[in-house]
Design an enzyme around this catalytic site. Structure first.
Site, PDB file in Angstrom:
ATOM      1  N   LYS A  16      -6.684  -0.602  55.308  1.00  0.00           N
ATOM      2  CA  LYS A  16      -7.971  -0.815  55.963  1.00  0.00           C
ATOM      3  C   LYS A  16      -8.438  -2.247  55.823  1.00  0.00           C
ATOM      4  O   LYS A  16      -8.046  -2.970  54.905  1.00  0.00           O
ATOM      5  CB  LYS A  16      -9.017   0.132  55.390  1.00  0.00           C
ATOM      6  N   ASP A  29      -7.143   3.958  50.982  1.00  0.00           N
ATOM      7  CA  ASP A  29      -7.152   2.604  50.455  1.00  0.00           C
ATOM      8  C   ASP A  29      -5.795   2.404  49.792  1.00  0.00           C
ATOM      9  O   ASP A  29      -5.513   2.986  48.740  1.00  0.00           O
ATOM     10  CB  ASP A  29      -8.291   2.470  49.440  1.00  0.00           C
ATOM     11  N   ARG A  32     -16.025  -3.473  42.292  1.00  0.00           N
ATOM     12  CA  ARG A  32     -15.171  -3.696  43.462  1.00  0.00           C
ATOM     13  C   ARG A  32     -14.837  -5.165  43.658  1.00  0.00           C
ATOM     14  O   ARG A  32     -13.812  -5.518  44.203  1.00  0.00           O
ATOM     15  CB  ARG A  32     -15.837  -3.111  44.708  1.00  0.00           C
ATOM     16  N   ASP A  41     -43.280  -4.116  37.333  1.00  0.00           N
ATOM     17  CA  ASP A  41     -42.517  -5.251  37.877  1.00  0.00           C
ATOM     18  C   ASP A  41     -41.015  -5.073  37.650  1.00  0.00           C
ATOM     19  O   ASP A  41     -40.246  -6.003  37.854  1.00  0.00           O
ATOM     20  CB  ASP A  41     -42.989  -6.562  37.246  1.00  0.00           C
TER      21      ASP A  41
HETATM   22  C1  R5P Z   1     -12.773   0.662  48.252  1.00  0.00           C
HETATM   23  O1  R5P Z   1     -12.059  -0.108  48.620  1.00  0.00           O
HETATM   24  C2  R5P Z   1     -12.877   2.034  47.718  1.00  0.00           C
HETATM   25  O2  R5P Z   1     -11.687   2.576  47.311  1.00  0.00           O
HETATM   26  C3  R5P Z   1     -13.598   2.920  48.695  1.00  0.00           C
HETATM   27  O3  R5P Z   1     -12.703   3.249  49.724  1.00  0.00           O
HETATM   28  C4  R5P Z   1     -14.790   2.257  49.257  1.00  0.00           C
HETATM   29  O4  R5P Z   1     -15.508   1.614  48.268  1.00  0.00           O
HETATM   30  C5  R5P Z   1     -15.671   3.242  49.964  1.00  0.00           C
HETATM   31  O5  R5P Z   1     -16.734   2.563  50.540  1.00  0.00           O
HETATM   32  P1  R5P Z   1     -17.428   3.117  51.830  1.00  0.00           P
HETATM   33  O6  R5P Z   1     -17.773   4.548  51.556  1.00  0.00           O
HETATM   34  O7  R5P Z   1     -18.661   2.257  51.989  1.00  0.00           O
HETATM   35  O8  R5P Z   1     -16.481   2.941  52.958  1.00  0.00           O
END
Ligand code: R5P
Length: 331
Positions: A227, A203, A120, A45
């Site tokens: 992004k 990022d 995150r 479980d």
């Molecule tokens: C987020 O903002 C991190 O720096 C990565 O860019 C992100 O977590 C990557 O996630 P994914 O591969 O799902 O785009």
């Protein structure tokens, strides 16, 4: 004074989180410390039973360095099909073990979490949302963690000490962020023979990476992308200006690849603008579902990663980097 003044009183404990044992064993070997493997059983479980081998070590008054990564993983069982183990299970194992180490009266507990899940969600992006980092930090603190050591944690982009999970009402837990960016950059320079590339950081929050790798790769230029995450699997690049990358080597740096969508967009951007060669340097390769093939289809030529989350691209071992940080901090 250092908190661990006697080497013989320090023990490396290893949990069952993905690659934790391998990393812990290597750290122990490098630092010349005893390695203790905790036994972990998972019931059908999904309840977890951890045991400290008390016949091998009396935890009382010892300095414990407990290594437990919290990445999700596939596990092959003898009796069942492969099983997807979510990261919450390793977190639970971490909490249960920490409580036991504390109850057994360890003098200090340092928790090494090579990949720290749920990092995150470090603020209330939309009103009413949870702040995962604060919640996890509260539990770690309450269960007795003195310090946390982690690698390229999303919640904190600088290297060094910080207070993990800190908000205006909670002081957080003392933590040290180790970076693998320099080791990744050295790998790219020495093994792929790439020098003075165009570095892309998809990022914008990861601006500090540029500084960390500057003297190693001597980039011709650094491009920051902005992004917007439309959904857990959809990412849109914003305000991307056309740039001339004709014939250039591009190295994309990020902390992690989860679904691969972020880096795929960055790679497509690079190729569309003429890049000759696109290399991705990333610390944690979670590779959820088709992430890796998405990246290759997007034009990525090579991925270079650490083994915090082991994959076929893990060419930079993380244990020596963690051991170096621990040695500098603890001894
Ligand atoms: C987020 O903002 C991190 O720096 C990565 O860019 C992100 O977590 C990557 O996630 P994914 O591969 O799902 O785009």
């Amino acid at each position: 004074m250092h908190i661990c003044s006697k080497l013989e009183n320090i023990f490396i404990f290893a949990g069952s989180g993905l690659n934790s044992r391998q990393i812990a064993q290597n750290i122990a070997g490098i630092m010349g410390l005893p390695y203790i493997e905790l036994s972990t059983r998972v019931f059908p479980d999904s309840e977890i039973l951890v045991r400290i081998p008390v016949e091998k070590v009396d935890v009382k008054e010892k300095h414990i360095i407990y290594v437990q990564s919290t990445a999700p993983k596939w596990e092959t069982k003898r009796t069942t099909q492969s099983m997807w183990i979510p990261q919450s299970q390793s977190l639970m194992e971490l909490f249960l073990t920490l409580d036991t180490i504390k109850e057994k009266k360890a003098k200090t507990i340092d928790v090494v979490i090579p990949y720290l899940a749920h990092a995150r969600q470090d603020k209330e992006f939309r009103k009413g949302e949870v702040v995962s980092t604060r919640a996890i930090a509260k539990i770690l603190k309450c269960l007795g963690a003195d310090r946390i050591f982690t690698v390229d944690i999303h919640a904190h982009r600088e290297t060094g000490w910080f207070f993990f999970g800190q908000t205006k009402d909670f002081p957080g837990v003392k933590a040290y962020n180790i970076t693998a960016a320099r080791a990744l950059a050295e790998y790219v320079r020495d093994n792929l023979k790439i020098q003075s590339p165009i570095v892309i950081i998809p990022d914008e929050g990861h601006r500090p990476i540029a500084e960390k790798i500057k003297d190693i790769l001597e980039p011709e230029d650094v491009v920051f992308l902005y992004k917007k995450r439309l959904s857990p699997t959809e990412v849109k690049l914003l305000h991307v200006k056309k740039i001339d990358l004709k014939g250039k080597n591009v190295v994309i740096f990020d902390d992690m690849i989860s679904t691969g969508r972020t880096i795929a967009k960055a790679a497509m951007f690079a190729k569309k603008n003429g890049a000759k060669n696109v290399v991705v340097a990333v610390t944690h390769t979670l590779y959820i579902k088709d992430a890796r093939s998405t990246l290759l289809k997007a034009g990525v030529d090579r991925i270079v990663a650490t083994d915090t989350v082991p994959s076929e691209d893990s060419v930079v071992p993380i244990a020596p980097i963690i051991a170096k940080a621990l040695r500098e901090i603890i001894f």
